[in-house]
Enzyme design. Structure first.
Site, PDB file in Angstrom:
ATOM      1  N   CYS A  20     -14.852  -6.619   3.780  1.00  0.00           N
ATOM      2  CA  CYS A  20     -14.239  -7.241   2.602  1.00  0.00           C
ATOM      3  C   CYS A  20     -12.909  -7.883   2.988  1.00  0.00           C
ATOM      4  CB  CYS A  20     -14.006  -6.190   1.517  1.00  0.00           C
ATOM      5  SG  CYS A  20     -13.027  -6.791   0.155  1.00  0.00           S
ATOM      6  N   ASP A  69       7.058   2.005   2.661  1.00  0.00           N
ATOM      7  CA  ASP A  69       6.192   0.935   3.157  1.00  0.00           C
ATOM      8  C   ASP A  69       5.407   1.464   4.345  1.00  0.00           C
ATOM      9  OD1 ASP A  69       5.110  -1.621   3.730  1.00  0.00           O
ATOM     10  OD2 ASP A  69       6.986  -2.568   3.129  1.00  0.00           O
ATOM     11  N   HIS A 141       4.904  13.234   6.570  1.00  0.00           N
ATOM     12  CA  HIS A 141       3.598  13.789   6.273  1.00  0.00           C
ATOM     13  C   HIS A 141       2.520  12.957   6.955  1.00  0.00           C
ATOM     14  CE1 HIS A 141       0.723  16.179   4.046  1.00  0.00           C
ATOM     15  NE2 HIS A 141       0.106  15.079   3.642  1.00  0.00           N
ATOM     16  N   ASP A 227      13.390  -9.881   1.521  1.00  0.00           N
ATOM     17  CA  ASP A 227      12.853  -9.957   2.883  1.00  0.00           C
ATOM     18  C   ASP A 227      11.463 -10.579   2.840  1.00  0.00           C
ATOM     19  OD1 ASP A 227      11.697  -7.700   1.700  1.00  0.00           O
ATOM     20  OD2 ASP A 227      11.712  -6.527   3.543  1.00  0.00           O
TER      21      ASP A 227
HETATM   22 CO    CO Z   1      10.357  -6.501   0.713  1.00  0.00          CO
HETATM   23 CO    CO Z   2       7.973  -3.875   1.876  1.00  0.00          CO
END
Ligand code: CO
Ligand code: CO
Length: 342
Positions: A20, A69, A141, A227
């Site tokens: 996919c 992130d 983790h 960013d």
């Molecule tokens: Co960002």
């Molecule tokens: Co980010």
């Protein structure tokens, strides 16, 4: 200069089982996250203003910045992947003009195909970047997953004049701190198309912290910042728009990696960049070049700064290592197009 150490441990060798190619764009995210983050008097900034980091008021002049992130491997060397993933995660704190205090690892590890030593190398790479910006690793983790993923949850602090993404002022100039092209370069790495020297260029580009930009601009008023990551330069620029303003972009001044340009010209473009292009076309004065939409990993900052201070800011950014930083556009009153490509 230390020699470039790169070991190909096959980290990027993963094929999605489903085949996919669907990819989220900013409007999908807005839809699914729409009402989850409510309003709160102390929540000064969040996804509701397209921010990747939340800013929470602690006391007058002191605010908490929180972000998380993670990414899948973009290079085959685990230590360097750890560095890049960490730089990418830390970036959302620096995009607020904040100081990173602590970080926690988030890892999904494919124990069936990789030795646990690889995981340790990823962690060490990440730690080198956490240390580089003066933050402290406090935990993390790990779970087992079919594809390797790694990132950080980062906590920082910032004063009341943090850099929001949607406060650019008419008359400001726009600066981009790093050249574009890391999406194309990562795709080339997956395809085994880059020489060691070109891999080093890509790794250096992606692992360079946006931290130094915050320091370099300590005495300059930044009206707005964000960013550049998965939605590409124009996608993230669109998150900085308001109804009253337009951006004028000097297309030929936008810094782009020469290696990326070369491979993009021969047709090596990541799938996600086409999705970004389709999204961005709607608000641009003409069809943008694909590299302006290239999905970036750990890309640079877009900074909106008054014309008076922008050249001083640019010189300061170049002096701390963002040698390819450029003034790439200007903020205007809303015209016919939200983003006018010149
Ligand atoms: Co960002
Ligand atoms: Co980010």
């Amino acid at each position: 200069m230390t020699p470039f150490h790169y070991e190909n441990k096959g980290l990027t060798r993963y094929i999605k089982a489903s085949g996919c190619a669907a990819k989220l764009d900013p409007s999908d995210l807005k839809q699914s996250l729409g009402n989850i983050i409510g309003s709160n008097a102390r929540l000064l900034s969040s996804i509701s203003s397209n921010e990747d980091a939340g800013v929470f008021a602690l006391e007058r002049g002191l605010n908490l910045v929180q972000t998380l992130d993670f990414i899948t491997p973009v290079v085959d060397d685990p230590y360097i992947f750890g560095q890049i993933a960490a730089a990418n995660s830390l970036s959302d704190v620096f995009a607020m003009g904040a100081k990173a205090l602590t970080a926690m690892n988030i890892a999904g590890f494919d124990k069936c195909h990789f030795d646990s030593e690889i995981l340790s190398e990823i962690f060490h790479g990440a730690k080198s970047k956490i240390n580089e910006c003066g933050a402290v690793l406090v935990g993390g983790h790990t779970i087992e997953t079919p594809e390797n993923i790694f990132g950080l949850s980062v906590t920082g602090i910032v004063g009341d004049n943090f850099w929001a993404n949607n406060t650019a002022q008419v008359g400001d100039l726009l600066i981009l701190t790093k050249p574009l092209g890391s999406g194309v370069l990562a795709t080339c790495i997956k395809g085994g198309a880059l020489s060691l020297e070109q891999i080093k260029e890509a790794a250096d580009l992606m692992s360079m912290l946006n931290f130094y930009a915050v320091n370099a601009l300590q005495n300059i008023k930044v009206s707005a910042a964000t960013d550049v990551t998965g939605f590409g330069f124009l996608g993230h620029l669109s998150e900085m728009l308001r109804d009253e303003i337009s951006f004028e972009i000097y297309v030929n001044s936008v810094p782009v990696s020469r290696t990326a340009k070369h491979f993009a010209n021969s047709g090596i473009i990541p799938e996600g960049s086409y999705k970004n292009l389709a999204f961005c076309e709607k608000f641009c004065s003409k069809t943008p070049e694909i590299l302006l939409c290239d999905a970036q990993t750990s890309g640079g900052l877009i900074l909106s700064i008054t014309e008076k201070d922008a050249f001083k800011a640019l010189a300061s950014l170049k002096s701390v290592g963002y040698e390819e930083a450029e003034i790439v556009g200007a903020v205007k009153s809303r015209g016919e197009f939200a983003i006018n490509l010149l």
